[in-house]
Scaffold this motif. Structure first.
Motif, PDB file in Angstrom:
ATOM      1  N   GLY A  18       6.245   4.003   0.590  1.00 54.14           N
ATOM      2  CA  GLY A  18       6.259   5.152   0.499  1.00 54.14           C
ATOM      3  C   GLY A  18       7.683   5.546  -0.212  1.00 54.14           C
ATOM      4  N   ALA A  19       7.713   6.799  -0.741  1.00 49.00           N
ATOM      5  CA  ALA A  19       8.822   7.468  -1.163  1.00 49.00           C
ATOM      6  C   ALA A  19      10.185   7.335  -0.166  1.00 49.00           C
ATOM      7  CB  ALA A  19       8.978   8.763  -1.556  1.00 49.00           C
ATOM      8  N   ASP A  61      -2.041  13.827  -2.280  1.00 47.05           N
ATOM      9  CA  ASP A  61      -1.683  15.035  -3.313  1.00 47.05           C
ATOM     10  C   ASP A  61      -2.004  15.014  -4.382  1.00 47.05           C
ATOM     11  OD1 ASP A  61      -0.664  16.341  -0.684  1.00 47.05           O
ATOM     12  OD2 ASP A  61       1.388  15.748  -1.162  1.00 47.05           O
ATOM     13  N   ASP A  62      -2.250  15.990  -5.106  1.00 46.05           N
ATOM     14  CA  ASP A  62      -2.489  16.078  -6.707  1.00 46.05           C
ATOM     15  C   ASP A  62      -1.229  15.442  -7.263  1.00 46.05           C
ATOM     16  OD1 ASP A  62      -5.094  17.091  -6.446  1.00 46.05           O
ATOM     17  OD2 ASP A  62      -4.167  19.252  -7.183  1.00 46.05           O
ATOM     18  N   ASP A  90       4.122  16.054  -4.691  1.00 44.66           N
ATOM     19  CA  ASP A  90       4.870  15.192  -4.050  1.00 44.66           C
ATOM     20  C   ASP A  90       5.642  14.249  -5.351  1.00 44.66           C
ATOM     21  OD1 ASP A  90       6.372  13.303  -2.630  1.00 44.66           O
ATOM     22  OD2 ASP A  90       4.718  12.874  -1.273  1.00 44.66           O
ATOM     23  N   PRO A  91       6.521  15.091  -5.852  1.00 47.12           N
ATOM     24  CA  PRO A  91       7.181  14.476  -7.009  1.00 47.12           C
ATOM     25  C   PRO A  91       8.105  13.134  -6.724  1.00 47.12           C
ATOM     26  CG  PRO A  91       7.824  16.765  -6.525  1.00 47.12           C
ATOM     27  CD  PRO A  91       7.127  16.296  -5.458  1.00 47.12           C
ATOM     28  N   ALA A  92       8.553  12.877  -5.560  1.00 44.97           N
ATOM     29  CA  ALA A  92       9.309  11.725  -5.077  1.00 44.97           C
ATOM     30  C   ALA A  92       8.114  10.479  -5.030  1.00 44.97           C
ATOM     31  CB  ALA A  92       9.864  11.722  -3.922  1.00 44.97           C
ATOM     32  N   VAL A 125       0.884  -1.353  -0.104  1.00 47.24           N
ATOM     33  CA  VAL A 125       0.028   0.177  -0.038  1.00 47.24           C
ATOM     34  C   VAL A 125       0.891   1.166  -0.013  1.00 47.24           C
ATOM     35  CG1 VAL A 125      -1.712   1.350   1.183  1.00 47.24           C
ATOM     36  CG2 VAL A 125      -1.839  -1.025   1.076  1.00 47.24           C
ATOM     37  N   THR A 126       0.716   1.972  -1.083  1.00 47.15           N
ATOM     38  CA  THR A 126       1.490   3.190  -1.290  1.00 47.15           C
ATOM     39  C   THR A 126       0.679   4.504  -0.358  1.00 47.15           C
ATOM     40  OG1 THR A 126       0.636   4.025  -3.147  1.00 47.15           O
ATOM     41  CG2 THR A 126       2.715   2.650  -3.209  1.00 47.15           C
ATOM     42  N   THR A 127       1.469   5.166   0.481  1.00 49.48           N
ATOM     43  CA  THR A 127       0.793   6.150   1.329  1.00 49.48           C
ATOM     44  C   THR A 127       1.870   7.627   1.229  1.00 49.48           C
ATOM     45  OG1 THR A 127       2.112   5.908   3.258  1.00 49.48           O
ATOM     46  CG2 THR A 127      -0.097   4.842   2.908  1.00 49.48           C
TER      47      THR A 127
END
Length: 246
Positions: free
Chosen positions: A37-38, A56-57, A73-75, A8-10
């Protein structure tokens, strides 16, 4: 029966409060969850399925959009795009939640409408975790098999929405203004993206069915079976006798 492992990515900012809720839904559906996550290890070879979570968008740099003042959140964008592309290459099932639905579309070559409510002026603009937005599930879709065909009431916490569809995707639900609210892959690997947050609606059987479908697809992946076929079979064997609309 072994519980499939679902990554699950968060967001690194809010994942501490979101992940337990998603993990609880996965457990109810028969799986077990691992948070990614990143900046964290994320190896698709060690999981049976992936959830791309909300947040985030997505940066317009990924789909040719306009410059935005929204928090980005580019990463995380880079991680999740890589995960969706890698999952498709490995035949690994994916569920996208809100931002995650948009990321599935972008990773498969689609685009987003950056100000969806300005485009779809007849869509009900709500911003709540409560099920106050009404949508229609499209006929003949996998989502209809999973959650039934009655109108559904969901929550909404988004400003962007799918515009041009990515490769291999179709629209699975729309709101009354015509805005896309769910997308799905037509064939294996199983991939479903929902614009709402079913993890907050764990008390609704039709929302739990979405997580069950992913876990069913993940188990099929682990067993070398057809994911779409197994999801359809499981849905047919688990009809909702209540006829509830959410």
């Amino acid at each position: 029966m072994t519980r499939p492992l679902i990554a699950v990515t968060t967001s690194n900012r809010s994942g501490w409060r979101i992940f337990p809720l998603v993990a609880g839904n996965i457990r109810l559906a028969g799986g077990r969850a691992l948070r990614w996550g990143a900046g964290r290890p994320a190896d698709l070879d060690f999981v049976d399925g992936v959830i791309i979570g909300g947040g985030d968008d997505i940066s317009p740099d990924l789909y040719g959009g306009l410059t935005t003042t929204a928090r980005l959140d580019p990463a995380r964008d880079r991680l999740e795009r890589r995960l969706v592309e890698g999952a498709m290459a490995r035949n690994l099932p994916v569920l996208g939640i809100c931002r995650g639905s948009q990321m599935i579309n972008v990773a498969l070559g689609g685009t987003l409408d950056q100000d969806a409510y300005a485009t779809f002026t007849r869509s009900d603009r709500v911003y709540t975790i409560l099920p106050k937005k009404r949508l229609t599930i499209c006929d003949g879709t996998r989502l209809m098999k999973i959650a039934g065909g009655a109108p559904m009431h969901v929550n909404a916490l988004h400003s962007q929405a799918v515009n041009k569809l990515g490769d291999g995707l179709r629209v699975a639900a729309r709101d009354r203004g015509g805005m896309t609210q769910a997308v799905e892959r037509i064939r294996d690997p199983f991939a479903l993206g929902v614009q709402w947050h079913p993890e907050h609606l764990w008390y609704a059987r039709r929302q739990r069915a979405i997580f069950r479908a992913l876990v069913t697809a993940a188990r099929a992946y682990a067993d070398g079976k057809g994911q779409v076929t197994e999801v359809a079979r499981d849905a047919a064997e688990s009809p909702d006798p209540s006829g509830r609309v959410f």
